[in-house]
Design an enzyme around this catalytic site. Structure first.
Site, short mmCIF file in Angstrom:
data_model
loop_
_atom_site.label_atom_id
_atom_site.label_comp_id
_atom_site.label_asym_id
_atom_site.label_seq_id
_atom_site.Cartn_x
_atom_site.Cartn_y
_atom_site.Cartn_z
N ALA A 18 -1.19 -2.77 7.83
CA ALA A 18 -0.60 -1.77 8.72
C ALA A 18 0.76 -2.26 9.19
CB ALA A 18 -1.50 -1.53 9.93
N TYR A 19 1.55 -1.33 9.67
CA TYR A 19 2.77 -1.67 10.38
C TYR A 19 2.36 -1.73 11.85
CZ TYR A 19 7.56 -1.51 12.11
OH TYR A 19 8.75 -1.80 12.74
N THR A 20 2.37 -2.93 12.45
CA THR A 20 1.76 -3.09 13.78
C THR A 20 2.75 -3.44 14.90
OG1 THR A 20 1.27 -5.39 13.27
CG2 THR A 20 -0.49 -3.80 12.85
N TYR B 171 4.16 4.22 16.70
CA TYR B 171 3.05 3.46 16.12
C TYR B 171 1.75 4.26 16.20
CZ TYR B 171 -0.77 0.05 15.94
OH TYR B 171 -1.95 -0.60 15.66
N TRP C 65 -6.24 -4.23 21.22
CA TRP C 65 -5.82 -5.51 21.80
C TRP C 65 -6.35 -6.71 20.99
CZ3 TRP C 65 -5.74 -5.49 27.89
CH2 TRP C 65 -5.13 -4.32 28.34
N LYS D 293 -0.36 5.93 13.12
CA LYS D 293 -1.74 5.51 12.84
C LYS D 293 -2.68 6.72 12.85
CE LYS D 293 -3.35 1.96 12.45
NZ LYS D 293 -3.66 1.20 11.19
N ILE E 7 0.81 -1.23 0.00
CA ILE E 7 0.00 0.00 0.00
C ILE E 7 0.84 1.27 0.00
CG2 ILE E 7 -2.05 -1.09 1.02
CD1 ILE E 7 -1.28 0.34 3.69
N ASP F 170 -6.51 2.13 19.51
CA ASP F 170 -6.62 2.84 20.79
C ASP F 170 -5.33 3.59 21.14
OD1 ASP F 170 -5.41 0.31 20.97
OD2 ASP F 170 -5.81 0.15 23.11
#
Ligand SMILES: NC(=O)c1ccc[n+]([C@@H]2O[C@H](COP(=O)([O-])OP(=O)(O)OC[C@H]3O[C@@H](n4cnc5c(N)ncnc54)[C@H](OP(=O)(O)O)[C@@H]3O)[C@@H](O)[C@H]2O)c1
Length: 293
Positions: A59-61, A124, A149, A128, A36, A101
């Site tokens: 996503a980069y998580t 992070y 979570w 986001k 992406i 969150d």
């Protein structure tokens, strides 16, 4: 209705693909099939397939790793959604996007509402948050679901880590002063498909940012306790390790995490009638799946 899914091999991506309802045609793309961050690849994929909806589960998580790999985290989490929004705009598609969150600082004394001020404590969360803003700047018809979570059968997560460590150690030390809402990947996928069905029927949605997470809120230590007890009951574990509560200070990590990131999910319930799932029910389902593996 055509849906393009990005990040198809992640925890949530996998469940989105698995739970595709009838009436939808899904083109699922993993990171190697569609990156992406590559604007022209995204534009080509979108122009060729002409989806009505793009669901972004990419996503980069890696929360801690993001501190030392911030360029990559920003690229995937900010530029990625911007590319998707721009390409969606060009074909009249809408975007369903996932956020976290961790956009919040964690210093409130009530559950976070969509209107509460953000204040990410790490790379992070910051990347986001920037992704949410970048998407909205490209495309008004975006639906952003902030969740927390996440656990599921695919990929790395806290449930699997607890089960693995239980087989290796006599004692587990788990943080007991961070509070949030465990959420199953399957419940997130079901929520997204419910929204897609509404969009398909009505041709429109109430666009914007919504919180969606499991209930009840708990600490990582509470979550670990439930995982271990339920795994023992289901026969997945044959003995329990000692579970010791520790503080965040006892377990330093590169990224600072919010101490309190409970999400208030009343907006999605009042707007769409989508209720918070009980994560303990979803946890039992996951343990059963793992037992049968
Ligand atoms: N995990 C959580 O606890 C949590 C909490 C709150 C919110 N969220 C949000 O929920 C969403 C889904 O999370 P998840 O747990 O399913 O994450 P995940 O399991 O880490 O999956 C993310 C997926 O994104 C892919 N990806 C990474 N870089 C990409 C790129 N440049 N182009 C395309 N795909 C790329 C990854 O592929 P590779 O594996 O091949 O790199 C992976 O399949 C994310 O937006 C995340 O921020 C997650």
């Amino acid at each position: 209705m055509r849906v393009l899914l990005t990040g198809a091999s992640g925890q949530v991506g996998h469940e989105i693909e698995r739970l595709t309802p009838t009436g939808f045609e899904l083109l699922a793309r993993t990171s190697s099939q569609l990156g992406i961050t590559d604007a022209s690849a995204v534009q080509t994929a979108v122009s060729e397939y002409k989806p009505a909806i793009i669901m972004n589960a990419a996503a980069y998580t890696a929360v801690d790793q993001a501190e030392s790999e911030s360029e990559r985290a920003w690229s995937v989490n900010q530029i990625g959604p911007a590319n998707l929004g721009k390409a969606a705009q060009s074909v009249g598609a809408v975007v369903f996007h996932l956020s976290t969150d961790y956009v919040f600082a964690g210093d409130l004394n009530h559950a976070y509402r969509e209107t509460d001020s953000t204040g990410p404590t790490g790379v992070y969360g910051a990347s986001k948050l920037a992704g949410e803003q970048a998407l909205l700047a490209q495309l008004q018809r975006s639906l952003i679901l902030r969740t927390s979570w996440v656990f599921g059968v695919h990929g790395k997560n806290f449930v699997k880590t607890m089960l693995k460590l239980s087989n290796e150690r006599e004692e587990l030390r788990v943080v007991a002063d961070q509070r949030g809402c465990p959420t199953s990947a399957a419940s997130i996928a079901n929520c997204l498909w419910e929204l897609a069905v509404r969009y398909q029927k009505a041709g429109d949605l109430q666009w914007g940012t919504y919180h969606f997470a499991g209930s009840p809120a708990c600490t990582w230590h509470d979550f670990a306790q439930e995982i271990l007890n339920r795994a023992l009951q289901s026969g997945l574990l044959d003995k329990l390790p000692a579970l010791r509560p520790i503080t965040t200070q006892d377990y330093p990590t590169p990224a600072q995490r919010p101490a309190f990131s409970v999400l208030d999910c009343s907006l999605i319930q009042n707007t769409f009638g989508i209720c918070q799932p009980d994560w303990r029910v979803d946890l039992d389902k996951l343990l059963e799946e793992l037992r049968q593996d």
